[in-house]
Write a protein that holds these residues in place. Structure first.
Motif, PDB file in Angstrom:
ATOM      1  N   UNK A  82      16.785  63.222 129.703  1.00 54.20           N
ATOM      2  CA  UNK A  82      16.487  62.240 130.486  1.00 54.20           C
ATOM      3  C   UNK A  82      15.003  62.387 130.871  1.00 54.20           C
ATOM      4  N   UNK A  83      14.636  63.587 131.275  1.00 56.70           N
ATOM      5  CA  UNK A  83      13.157  63.769 131.482  1.00 56.70           C
ATOM      6  C   UNK A  83      12.355  63.604 130.637  1.00 56.70           C
ATOM      7  N   UNK A  84      12.675  64.077 129.106  1.00 56.30           N
ATOM      8  CA  UNK A  84      11.744  63.751 128.165  1.00 56.30           C
ATOM      9  C   UNK A  84      11.694  61.988 127.629  1.00 56.30           C
ATOM     10  N   UNK A  85      12.961  61.510 127.891  1.00 55.38           N
ATOM     11  CA  UNK A  85      12.957  59.985 127.645  1.00 55.38           C
ATOM     12  C   UNK A  85      12.146  59.449 128.763  1.00 55.38           C
ATOM     13  N   UNK A  86      12.157  59.910 129.915  1.00 57.12           N
ATOM     14  CA  UNK A  86      11.444  59.337 130.862  1.00 57.12           C
ATOM     15  C   UNK A  86       9.922  59.349 130.573  1.00 57.12           C
ATOM     16  N   UNK A  87       9.538  60.400 130.212  1.00 60.89           N
ATOM     17  CA  UNK A  87       7.960  60.692 130.008  1.00 60.89           C
ATOM     18  C   UNK A  87       7.745  59.719 128.699  1.00 60.89           C
ATOM     19  N   UNK A  88       8.613  59.566 127.679  1.00 61.13           N
ATOM     20  CA  UNK A  88       8.180  58.612 126.568  1.00 61.13           C
ATOM     21  C   UNK A  88       8.178  57.118 127.310  1.00 61.13           C
ATOM     22  N   UNK A  89       9.058  56.876 128.068  1.00 58.97           N
ATOM     23  CA  UNK A  89       9.057  55.338 128.489  1.00 58.97           C
ATOM     24  C   UNK A  89       7.725  55.143 129.315  1.00 58.97           C
ATOM     25  N   UNK A  90       7.514  56.109 130.231  1.00 59.86           N
ATOM     26  CA  UNK A  90       6.192  55.953 130.891  1.00 59.86           C
ATOM     27  C   UNK A  90       4.839  55.980 130.023  1.00 59.86           C
ATOM     28  N   UNK A  91       4.846  56.676 129.044  1.00 62.89           N
ATOM     29  CA  UNK A  91       3.819  56.491 128.055  1.00 62.89           C
ATOM     30  C   UNK A  91       3.647  55.236 127.422  1.00 62.89           C
TER      31      UNK A  91
END
Length: 187
Positions: free
Chosen positions: A118-127
């Motif tokens: 989730x943390x990795x996906x959140x970072x991708x979505x924020x970018x």
């Protein structure tokens, strides 16, 4: 130079900053060499300073902070859930049958992996959200730069970020940051 141009084409100009700076210097030298007798005028500015001066930039930054806070809150909630389950497991593990203990360890492992994903996906979505939010601002800035370039008869406008141009002859080049900022504020 041919290899450099192919590299830029493949990477959509997102490649190496030094390569782009070298290309800019090459283009500048080509213009100056091809028209030694004619005076070439150009503008220069810090693109990042102009970008941050846009009124919409403040709004975009606030929206991005709000979105990041939402993801941070969800991450914190998931971590608290994991910690609560882990502490309960530690308290009860001695009394659990081996099969139940293994099952709960596997559940904790799965929960931890989901949190990391989730943390990795959140970072991708924020970018991705930042890229999407910046796109109209970059387009607006490009339109302003094109209008100024045409009005002033510039051959080109140089982005001076990253010390790409350590020296610019003030007789040939004009710093246009103030005019760009003024136009961006009035649009």
């Amino acid at each position: 130079m041919r290899t450099s141009l192919l590299h830029l084409q493949k990477n959509g100009f997102k490649g190496n900053f030094r390569l782009m700076a070298a290309l800019a210097v090459f283009i500048l030298q080509s213009f100056l060499a091809s028209s030694a007798s004619a005076q070439i005028r150009f503008g220069h500015l810090s693109y990042s300073a102009a970008f941050r001066a846009m009124p919409e930039y403040v709004i975009m930054q606030k929206n991005m902070q709000d979105l990041k806070a939402q993801y941070d809150n969800e991450t914190k909630r998931a971590e608290q859930e994991f910690n609560t389950k882990y502490e309960a497991f530690l308290d009860a593990q001695r009394d659990l049958a081996p099969a139940i203990r293994s099952k709960r360890q596997a559940e904790l492992q799965e929960l931890m992996e989901k949190n990391i994903a989730f943390r990795a996906e959140a970072n991708r979505l924020l970018d991705a959200a930042r890229t999407d939010a910046e796109a109209p601002l970059r387009q607006k800035l490009s339109q302003v730069l094109a209008a100024i370039g045409q009005e002033k008869g510039y051959a080109f406008i140089i982005n001076t970020d990253g010390d790409a141009c350590p020296y610019i002859d003030p007789a040939l080049g004009e710093n246009i940051i103030d005019e760009v900022t003024r136009r961006l504020q009035s649009r």
